[in-house]
Design a protein around this motif. Sequence first.
Motif, PDB file in Angstrom:
ATOM      1  N   GLN A 195    -147.652  36.259  16.808  1.00 15.54           N
ATOM      2  CA  GLN A 195    -146.504  35.272  16.637  1.00 15.54           C
ATOM      3  C   GLN A 195    -145.172  36.115  17.240  1.00 15.54           C
ATOM      4  O   GLN A 195    -145.627  37.309  17.339  1.00 15.54           O
ATOM      5  N   ALA A 196    -144.504  35.383  17.219  1.00  7.73           N
ATOM      6  CA  ALA A 196    -142.968  36.002  17.817  1.00  7.73           C
ATOM      7  C   ALA A 196    -141.788  35.246  17.494  1.00  7.73           C
ATOM      8  O   ALA A 196    -141.785  34.182  16.917  1.00  7.73           O
ATOM      9  N   TYR A 197    -140.744  35.933  17.611  1.00 14.29           N
ATOM     10  CA  TYR A 197    -139.412  35.688  17.515  1.00 14.29           C
ATOM     11  C   TYR A 197    -138.777  35.530  18.850  1.00 14.29           C
ATOM     12  O   TYR A 197    -138.803  36.253  19.844  1.00 14.29           O
ATOM     13  N   VAL A 198    -137.957  34.471  18.726  1.00  8.70           N
ATOM     14  CA  VAL A 198    -136.809  34.306  20.234  1.00  8.70           C
ATOM     15  C   VAL A 198    -135.535  34.053  19.621  1.00  8.70           C
ATOM     16  O   VAL A 198    -135.263  33.385  18.676  1.00  8.70           O
ATOM     17  N   VAL A 199    -134.578  35.122  19.840  1.00  7.91           N
ATOM     18  CA  VAL A 199    -133.428  35.133  19.069  1.00  7.91           C
ATOM     19  C   VAL A 199    -132.146  34.763  20.035  1.00  7.91           C
ATOM     20  O   VAL A 199    -132.193  35.355  21.038  1.00  7.91           O
ATOM     21  N   VAL A 200    -131.460  33.862  19.578  1.00 11.44           N
ATOM     22  CA  VAL A 200    -130.283  33.616  20.473  1.00 11.44           C
ATOM     23  C   VAL A 200    -128.951  33.808  19.715  1.00 11.44           C
ATOM     24  O   VAL A 200    -129.018  33.529  18.599  1.00 11.44           O
ATOM     25  N   PRO A 201    -127.703  33.815  20.409  1.00 10.67           N
ATOM     26  CA  PRO A 201    -126.472  34.215  19.971  1.00 10.67           C
ATOM     27  C   PRO A 201    -125.934  33.176  18.812  1.00 10.67           C
ATOM     28  O   PRO A 201    -124.959  33.290  18.115  1.00 10.67           O
ATOM     29  N   ALA A 202    -126.269  31.917  19.373  1.00 12.13           N
ATOM     30  CA  ALA A 202    -125.571  30.522  18.876  1.00 12.13           C
ATOM     31  C   ALA A 202    -126.559  29.265  18.697  1.00 12.13           C
ATOM     32  O   ALA A 202    -127.618  29.506  19.069  1.00 12.13           O
ATOM     33  N   ILE A 203    -126.190  28.400  17.857  1.00 15.52           N
ATOM     34  CA  ILE A 203    -126.877  27.104  17.335  1.00 15.52           C
ATOM     35  C   ILE A 203    -126.387  26.460  18.556  1.00 15.52           C
ATOM     36  O   ILE A 203    -127.467  25.732  18.983  1.00 15.52           O
ATOM     37  N   ASP A 204    -125.390  26.157  18.902  1.00 14.78           N
ATOM     38  CA  ASP A 204    -124.857  25.199  19.962  1.00 14.78           C
ATOM     39  C   ASP A 204    -123.915  25.993  20.753  1.00 14.78           C
ATOM     40  O   ASP A 204    -123.442  26.848  20.567  1.00 14.78           O
TER      41      ASP A 204
END
Length: 711
Positions: free
Chosen positions: A487-496
């Motif tokens: 399994q993995a995570y993908v992290v982004v700085p913002a929702i929109d």
Amino acid sequence: MFILRGMPSAIRFDLRAPIESVPGVGPRRAGAFHGLGIQTIADLIRHLPARHEFEAAESRIADTPLGVVASVRGEVSATRVTLRGKKRFEAVLMDHTGRLDVVWFNGLYLRERVRVGETIRVQGKATKFKGGLQMVNPRVEFLDAGHDPSPGEERLRPVYPASEELNSREIERCVDRVLNDALAQIDDHLSDEFRRERELPSLRDAHRMMHRPANESEVLAARRRLAYDEFLMLQLGVQLKRAHQRRTLHAPALRWSPEIDRHIRERVPFTLTPGQEVVVKEVAKDLQQATPANRLIQGDVGAGKTVVALYAMLMAAASGRQAALMAPTEILAEQHHASIERMLEGSNVKVALLTGAATAAERASVLRRAAEGEIDILVGTHALLTGGVRFKSLAVAVIDEQHRFGVHQRAALREKSDEPGSAPHVLVMTATPIPRTLSLTIFGDLDVSTIKGLPPGRIPVTTRVVGPEKRDEVYAYLRERVERGEQAYVVVPAIDTGESDASESGGGKGLADLRSTMKRLEEGPLKGKRLAALHGRLKRATRERVMERFRLGQIDVLVATTVIEVGVDIPNASVMIVEHAERFGLAQLHQLRGRVGRGARRSLCVLIGEPATEDGAARLEALAESSDGFDLAEKDLELRGPGELFGARQSGLPPFRVATLPRDMDLLLMARRDAAAWIERSPALAEPAERLLRARLLRTHGQALGLGDVA
């Protein structure tokens, strides 16, 4: 901070006078001063030079020495812009003795400022060129009309923090007009004997040497005195507050015995590490005293701080008292609550949760039960600080992720018990290791415990930094790992795009946000795989459901904002990809990376970033090179400075104007020793000779450190 006593009658400029009272400062220029935070003459004197530059004695053009730094003034008689080859701007400077050709490579911006007929002064090294004199890329000064500075001797010239509306030269001229009067009004809060023992100049001399130094030695001496003062004031405030609390507050002395110790350990599903054992002993010793504990527990990601906190809270329960645990986000509070309930399943310890998401009925029930002593451990967010929350007998208050909270929030928790004069033992935890220099400043009122080492079996996480052009390769590799059952995570700085999660930095134009990333992955490299989103705006029940499905292996890839930064423990998650990694702080990236590497598989963290600055690139490279949170914390301090780290600004403490960390560590340690000895000798700074020191201390740090009750 200057406080006036009697003023000599000959003084024209009162330190308290507005900046408009300085000759030459009209309404427009006053507004520019105000923009720099300069309202009064005292503010002007406190506006210290950022650096000093050597200024050569001015010579006539014909007498300009070759090969050494020289200063020359003249009238611009001609200019030229060359765009072929190396772009450059050229000017001819004339005085009554001769001609100097000046060239600025890549200096085309000067064509709007260096005009024919203007008088300018240049400083640089002159050389012979085609039979004449030439200076390449000299420093240039535009001499104001009506202001004709004398050629003078060589000197160290102060360079002040300035703005577009107000340059350093203008600030220097204003300082020069009032400096003598201002210096005469500065009284010292340190005695002559105290200064002599530490080889410190007087406060008056230090300001003179900063604004008008005779040589570099004077600058160093002045800087040392002013930096020491900044450290001393902070350390005195910390020690004063601490001494006051020890004199006036008492805490419940909690019970401890081998039997209590055995019962607590039976609830922990693993054997404590040597590092945890050391800190548990320190905490248990604290809690058995009637003096309120005030201890910081720090450890690297995954070091096991929560178990130490649980040990303390169960000591409270074993003594018939209550405990509270405050986390910075609802998600983290929920995870703490769930893990504590799992460990205490079947016991008599009553655990409850209070967050902003609670319904009115749920909140009312929790408040009543806490006030009546029916809850042993209450877990929550900032909601625990609200006025309606009271405890019957609060003995231990634990604050998780200390850098998200300030001094006043710790104080608010101390006021939650209904017992007069009683304060709970306070433990604050952070998985963001704190450089030693900062632990002595921002957190100087805390005893520090460090959990060394990690639980056995932890496998180091491999970290890779790649540019956006490698994104397709990264996700193709991620698909391979997922197809092997990982399994993995993908992290982004913002929702929109253009928005941010409640706990994270804002988005920006072209930013890969959560929604667009989900769509791209579902339709592209991870098509057919099970993806889910997690962010701070989801309802609590939805977040819990998503996390439970991920924990059970029903989700392959969790696309999330930084709500997963702390407290998430999924052993099968072995890959993390961070999009726009340059938008995150070093400590935050280290925290995120700590979500993988918790199982038996070798784990990978990929930082996809395109840093725009050297510091940004250095931050990502530092993470790739080290997995040691303490090393990274020192690097982060070096790159970003203390003002940006660990809630330094949030804490309300004013930034240092002169002192810098870690360069001034020796001064900090000296100030800390001196402050401790001073408060030991004079716990309230109430002696007549200390009146000025006390007044300056309260003005500087009184509000931030909550010294009102001390005063």
